[in-house]
Design a protein around this motif. Structure first.
Motif, PDB file in Angstrom:
ATOM      1  N   GLY A 108       0.800  -1.364   0.135  1.00  9.88           N
ATOM      2  CA  GLY A 108       0.174   0.045  -0.166  1.00  9.88           C
ATOM      3  C   GLY A 108       0.888   1.306   0.040  1.00  9.88           C
ATOM      4  N   LEU A 109       0.065   2.266  -0.038  1.00 11.52           N
ATOM      5  CA  LEU A 109       0.592   3.683  -0.003  1.00 11.52           C
ATOM      6  C   LEU A 109      -0.231   4.664   0.988  1.00 11.52           C
ATOM      7  CD1 LEU A 109       2.922   5.500  -1.689  1.00 11.52           C
ATOM      8  CD2 LEU A 109       0.836   6.021  -2.898  1.00 11.52           C
ATOM      9  N   GLY A 110       0.409   5.206   2.032  1.00  9.31           N
ATOM     10  CA  GLY A 110      -0.229   6.158   2.883  1.00  9.31           C
ATOM     11  C   GLY A 110      -0.827   5.301   4.315  1.00  9.31           C
ATOM     12  N   ARG A 111      -1.300   6.011   5.070  1.00 10.71           N
ATOM     13  CA  ARG A 111      -1.864   5.128   6.261  1.00 10.71           C
ATOM     14  C   ARG A 111      -3.382   5.789   6.403  1.00 10.71           C
ATOM     15  NH1 ARG A 111       1.724   2.955   5.094  1.00 10.71           N
ATOM     16  NH2 ARG A 111       3.424   2.108   6.556  1.00 10.71           N
ATOM     17  N   GLU A 112      -4.239   4.751   7.074  1.00 10.73           N
ATOM     18  CA  GLU A 112      -5.377   5.297   7.546  1.00 10.73           C
ATOM     19  C   GLU A 112      -5.489   4.892   9.089  1.00 10.73           C
ATOM     20  OE1 GLU A 112      -7.648   2.241   4.842  1.00 10.73           O
ATOM     21  OE2 GLU A 112      -8.525   3.911   4.010  1.00 10.73           O
ATOM     22  N   LEU A 113      -6.571   5.424   9.451  1.00  7.28           N
ATOM     23  CA  LEU A 113      -6.873   5.534  11.187  1.00  7.28           C
ATOM     24  C   LEU A 113      -5.816   6.247  12.187  1.00  7.28           C
ATOM     25  CD1 LEU A 113      -8.175   1.712  11.250  1.00  7.28           C
ATOM     26  CD2 LEU A 113      -9.572   3.582  11.255  1.00  7.28           C
ATOM     27  N   GLY A 114      -5.592   6.059  12.934  1.00  6.71           N
ATOM     28  CA  GLY A 114      -4.823   6.951  14.121  1.00  6.71           C
ATOM     29  C   GLY A 114      -5.282   8.418  14.343  1.00  6.71           C
ATOM     30  N   PRO A 115      -4.626   9.311  14.982  1.00  4.97           N
ATOM     31  CA  PRO A 115      -4.809  10.412  15.173  1.00  4.97           C
ATOM     32  C   PRO A 115      -4.781  11.511  13.947  1.00  4.97           C
ATOM     33  CG  PRO A 115      -2.691   9.743  16.366  1.00  4.97           C
ATOM     34  CD  PRO A 115      -3.289   8.715  15.853  1.00  4.97           C
ATOM     35  N   ASP A 116      -3.837  11.026  12.877  1.00  4.40           N
ATOM     36  CA  ASP A 116      -3.720  11.923  11.975  1.00  4.40           C
ATOM     37  C   ASP A 116      -4.460  11.469  10.625  1.00  4.40           C
ATOM     38  OD1 ASP A 116      -1.565  12.991  13.458  1.00  4.40           O
ATOM     39  OD2 ASP A 116      -0.036  11.330  12.666  1.00  4.40           O
ATOM     40  N   ALA A 117      -5.420  10.476  10.575  1.00  6.59           N
ATOM     41  CA  ALA A 117      -6.110  10.312   9.407  1.00  6.59           C
ATOM     42  C   ALA A 117      -6.751  11.505   8.771  1.00  6.59           C
ATOM     43  CB  ALA A 117      -7.032   9.142   9.655  1.00  6.59           C
ATOM     44  N   PRO A 118      -7.320  12.265   9.707  1.00  4.88           N
ATOM     45  CA  PRO A 118      -8.238  13.356   8.919  1.00  4.88           C
ATOM     46  C   PRO A 118      -7.201  14.148   8.122  1.00  4.88           C
ATOM     47  CG  PRO A 118      -8.893  13.219  10.989  1.00  4.88           C
ATOM     48  CD  PRO A 118      -7.626  12.414  10.914  1.00  4.88           C
ATOM     49  N   LEU A 119      -5.873  14.342   8.382  1.00  4.78           N
ATOM     50  CA  LEU A 119      -4.837  15.274   7.715  1.00  4.78           C
ATOM     51  C   LEU A 119      -4.583  14.692   6.270  1.00  4.78           C
ATOM     52  CD1 LEU A 119      -2.099  16.209  10.451  1.00  4.78           C
ATOM     53  CD2 LEU A 119      -4.232  17.586   9.638  1.00  4.78           C
ATOM     54  N   SER A 120      -4.778  13.469   6.045  1.00  3.14           N
ATOM     55  CA  SER A 120      -4.519  12.681   4.662  1.00  3.14           C
ATOM     56  C   SER A 120      -5.758  13.122   3.893  1.00  3.14           C
ATOM     57  CB  SER A 120      -4.357  11.349   4.799  1.00  3.14           C
ATOM     58  OG  SER A 120      -5.524  10.733   5.402  1.00  3.14           O
ATOM     59  N   PHE A 121      -6.938  13.960   4.328  1.00  4.02           N
ATOM     60  CA  PHE A 121      -8.040  14.293   3.550  1.00  4.02           C
ATOM     61  C   PHE A 121      -7.876  15.772   3.264  1.00  4.02           C
ATOM     62  CE2 PHE A 121      -9.107  10.155   4.981  1.00  4.02           C
ATOM     63  CZ  PHE A 121      -9.482   9.538   3.750  1.00  4.02           C
ATOM     64  N   THR A 122      -6.484  16.520   3.629  1.00  2.00           N
ATOM     65  CA  THR A 122      -6.529  18.009   3.600  1.00  2.00           C
ATOM     66  C   THR A 122      -5.288  18.364   2.845  1.00  2.00           C
ATOM     67  OG1 THR A 122      -5.370  18.052   5.592  1.00  2.00           O
ATOM     68  CG2 THR A 122      -7.582  18.241   5.836  1.00  2.00           C
ATOM     69  N   GLU A 123      -5.345  19.643   2.354  1.00  4.62           N
ATOM     70  CA  GLU A 123      -4.274  20.100   1.807  1.00  4.62           C
ATOM     71  C   GLU A 123      -3.642  21.068   2.824  1.00  4.62           C
ATOM     72  OE1 GLU A 123      -2.341  19.215  -0.791  1.00  4.62           O
ATOM     73  OE2 GLU A 123      -3.795  18.711  -2.224  1.00  4.62           O
ATOM     74  N   THR A 124      -2.325  21.257   3.046  1.00  8.07           N
ATOM     75  CA  THR A 124      -1.782  22.077   3.992  1.00  8.07           C
ATOM     76  C   THR A 124      -1.530  23.626   3.065  1.00  8.07           C
ATOM     77  OG1 THR A 124      -0.644  20.593   5.077  1.00  8.07           O
ATOM     78  CG2 THR A 124       0.276  22.987   5.504  1.00  8.07           C
ATOM     79  N   LYS A 125      -2.249  24.694   3.902  1.00  9.46           N
ATOM     80  CA  LYS A 125      -1.916  26.039   2.999  1.00  9.46           C
ATOM     81  C   LYS A 125      -1.354  26.847   4.089  1.00  9.46           C
ATOM     82  CE  LYS A 125      -5.676  27.654   0.842  1.00  9.46           C
ATOM     83  NZ  LYS A 125      -6.881  28.025   0.850  1.00  9.46           N
ATOM     84  N   ASN A 126      -0.282  27.605   3.454  1.00 12.54           N
ATOM     85  CA  ASN A 126       0.653  28.503   4.272  1.00 12.54           C
ATOM     86  C   ASN A 126      -0.067  30.076   3.949  1.00 12.54           C
ATOM     87  OD1 ASN A 126       2.879  28.724   6.166  1.00 12.54           O
ATOM     88  ND2 ASN A 126       3.484  30.096   4.783  1.00 12.54           N
ATOM     89  N   VAL A 127      -0.324  30.601   5.096  1.00  9.16           N
ATOM     90  CA  VAL A 127      -0.538  32.160   4.748  1.00  9.16           C
ATOM     91  C   VAL A 127       0.404  33.162   5.595  1.00  9.16           C
ATOM     92  CG1 VAL A 127      -2.314  33.645   4.910  1.00  9.16           C
ATOM     93  CG2 VAL A 127      -3.023  31.443   4.527  1.00  9.16           C
ATOM     94  N   PHE A 128       0.914  33.824   4.870  1.00 11.38           N
ATOM     95  CA  PHE A 128       1.809  34.882   5.493  1.00 11.38           C
ATOM     96  C   PHE A 128       0.933  36.333   5.654  1.00 11.38           C
ATOM     97  CE2 PHE A 128       4.635  38.632   4.928  1.00 11.38           C
ATOM     98  CZ  PHE A 128       5.381  38.339   6.150  1.00 11.38           C
ATOM     99  N   ILE A 129       0.916  36.955   6.765  1.00 13.39           N
ATOM    100  CA  ILE A 129       0.285  38.226   6.828  1.00 13.39           C
ATOM    101  C   ILE A 129       1.129  39.368   7.276  1.00 13.39           C
ATOM    102  CG2 ILE A 129      -1.601  39.438   8.086  1.00 13.39           C
ATOM    103  CD1 ILE A 129      -2.508  36.524   8.793  1.00 13.39           C
ATOM    104  N   ALA A 130       1.618  40.192   6.647  1.00  8.42           N
ATOM    105  CA  ALA A 130       2.434  41.393   6.669  1.00  8.42           C
ATOM    106  C   ALA A 130       2.140  42.164   7.935  1.00  8.42           C
ATOM    107  CB  ALA A 130       2.798  42.138   5.375  1.00  8.42           C
ATOM    108  N   VAL A 131       2.849  42.857   8.886  1.00  7.07           N
ATOM    109  CA  VAL A 131       2.330  43.466   9.815  1.00  7.07           C
ATOM    110  C   VAL A 131       2.528  44.964   9.544  1.00  7.07           C
ATOM    111  CG1 VAL A 131       2.534  41.808  11.827  1.00  7.07           C
ATOM    112  CG2 VAL A 131       4.601  43.159  11.083  1.00  7.07           C
ATOM    113  N   ASP A 132       3.346  45.017   8.565  1.00  5.21           N
ATOM    114  CA  ASP A 132       3.671  46.521   8.343  1.00  5.21           C
ATOM    115  C   ASP A 132       3.019  46.947   6.905  1.00  5.21           C
ATOM    116  OD1 ASP A 132       5.610  46.619  10.379  1.00  5.21           O
ATOM    117  OD2 ASP A 132       6.883  45.694   9.033  1.00  5.21           O
TER     118      ASP A 132
END
Ligand code: NAP
Ligand code: MG
Length: 453
Positions: A429-453
């Motif tokens: 197989g490929l990937g893992r099911e179950l356990g605490p991290d399973a929901p993350l495998s149904f998401t994309e990580t998005k990075n957002v930078f917010i300038a303070v100045d």
């Protein structure tokens, strides 16, 4: 629309006729899922959690019915089918905590604030096999829904009934229309459409390694996300210092549960040569004691194989010139019964040692020392599970780390736990099911930078 006839494998009688979706009906379901997901993504985390808990409660209320349906459709012994329906409830309750815990990170950077989000993928297509229809479906749909996705579930053609019932329970529990749809159909039609339709953003496939490879290749065309849970040929390694009585008494359940139609079946027993004869003496009565029979009977431990076609495929591995050490018993009359069978093959490359038979057939081979045991255990393209029997803690750890498999147990044949990760090395197989991290495998990580100045 065509239909398929669902057969009770213990009686060979038709128990239902199920309509199979064509490509147009599949496309319509996908478009309903797209709309439903857009709404679901905006539902407040606490409300998503509440609906997931209601779904779990609906399954809890229907546990006995679901179990009875599985007995009739798949021939699972009733006590095991009850475990399975309770497990579906537990998987749903476990992941109902996830919507309120989809934590991102806040990462130190200069000039502003940096945060990550776990965005849902959109529509997820789940394709399940016939061996554990409802539990495997839940491993996909529960974390996928919790992470904000819509789910389409295609059950195996032979065993659609509990999946169809779970789809009804989801609606009764108040899940929005279109969010979780069960789509009975052929793999080459509905399953294939999950792969080719661009609105399906991930395919979760459990089944044979051959079909899994096709799915992965098809998904590559769209860089579609994929999780694969495939075959296995797991080793049950018994060292001379083990509690031999316990190892022999439990070896049958490690391989014959669900009539060996289990990707985690410990279908290769490897025994240290100095205790080989003693182990076989202890194994024989344990195999004879396996209670094979009517799956509706509470005392039954092993039911029939799932279908005539599968019965024929398993039968090919046991012929007149096979070295059969001993066999259990089967009932007479209709039903796809196959006796628990212990083989002592002539060589380590016999096809009964290398092929996943997926029935109640186990091979026993001797080994010489720890290095040989590890080498033999790893001499397979698969790597899903395995067991190690020894009283030496150091050896238990060394061998656990050396066996290339995703799920190992020491002095037990631990079954799947929803709170721990599950999946395969190599071609299992490929990937893992179950356990605490399973929901993350149904998401994309998005990075957002917010300038303070
Ligand atoms: P399979 O033939 O690969 O079928 C699995 C599912 O895929 C079924 O729903 C099937 O639909 C569908 N399918 C078939 N061809 C397809 C295609 N071209 N495109 C999309 N979907 C397609 O496997 P199986 O015979 O049902 O199950 C036995 C195998 O599953 C064993 O090898 C076993 O090890 C493996 N398995 C692995 C795990 C695990 O977690 N690692 C768990 C259970 C089973 P149809 O029903 O219409 O054919
Ligand atoms: Mg198949």
């Amino acid at each position: 629309m065509s239909t398929t006839s669902v057969i009770n494998p213990a009686t060979e009688k038709e128990v239902a006729s199920v309509e199979l979706l064509d490509v147009d009906a599949t496309d319509e379901a996908i478009m309903r899922a797209v709309v439903a997901q857009q709404h679901w993504a905006r539902v407040a985390p606490a409300d998503k959690a509440r609906l997931m808990r209601r779904f779990a409660e609906a399954v809890d209320g229907d546990r006995e019915n679901l179990a009875q349906i599985e007995v009739m459709n798949s021939g699972h012994p009733i006590t095991q089918a009850r475990w399975e329906s309770a497990h579906v409830r537990d998987v749903l309750s476990y992941y109902s905590a996830a919507p309120e815990r989809m934590f991102g990170q806040q990462i130190p950077v200069s000039g502003g604030l940096d945060v990550t989000f776990h965005e849902p993928l959109g529509v997820v297509g789940i394709i399940t096999p016939w061996n554990f229809p409802m539990t495997i479906a839940a491993w996909g749909f529960a974390p996928a829904l919790a992470a904000g996705n819509a789910v389409l579930l295609k059950p195996a053609e032979w065993t659609p009934l509990t999946s169809i019932r779970l789809g009804e329970l989801a609606r009764e529990a108040g899940l929005p229309e279109g969010l979780f749809q069960v789509l009975p159909g052929r793999g080459s039609v509905v399953g294939e459409r999950f792969v080719t339709h661009p609105a399906v953003r991930k395919v979760v496939f459990t089944g044979s390694t051959a079909v899994g490879k096709q799915i992965m290749a098809g998904c590559a065309a769209q860089v579609k996300r994929v999780t694969l849970e495939l075959g296995g040929k797991s080793a049950n390694i018994i060292f001379a210092d083990a509690d031999l009585e316990k190892a022999a008494a439990s070896a049958p359940s490690g391989v014959f549960e669900n009539a060996g139609q289990d990707c985690c079946a410990r279908s290769r027993i490897l025994v240290e040569r100095s205790v080989y004869d003693r182990f076989m003496e202890l194994l024989e009565p344990a195999v004879a004691a396996v209670r094979v029979g009517d799956p509706a009977n509470e005392a039954t431990e092993m039911g029939p194989l799932v279908s005539k076609k599968h019965f024929d495929s398993v039968s090919e591995y046991v012929s007149d010139d096979s070295l059969v050490a001993f066999r259990g018993a089967t009932p007479a009359g209709p039903g796809y019964w196959f006796a628990p069978t212990v083989l002592t093959p002539r060589s380590r490359t016999d096809r009964t040692v290398t092929d996943e038979i997926f029935g109640p057939v186990v091979t026993v081979l001797p080994f010489d020392g720890e290095a040989d045991a590890v080498q033999l255990a790893n001499d397979t393209t698969y790597g899903l599970s395995g067991s190690i029997w020894t009283r030496d803690v150091g050896r238990a750890l060394r061998v656990s780390r050396a066996v290339d498999a995703g799920n190992l147990s020491v002095n037990s044949h631990s079954s799947v736990r929803y709170s721990t990760p599950f999946g395969g090395f190599k071609q299992s197989g490929l990937g893992r099911e179950l356990g605490p991290d399973a929901p993350l495998s149904f998401t994309e990580t998005k990075n957002v930078f917010i300038a303070v100045d």
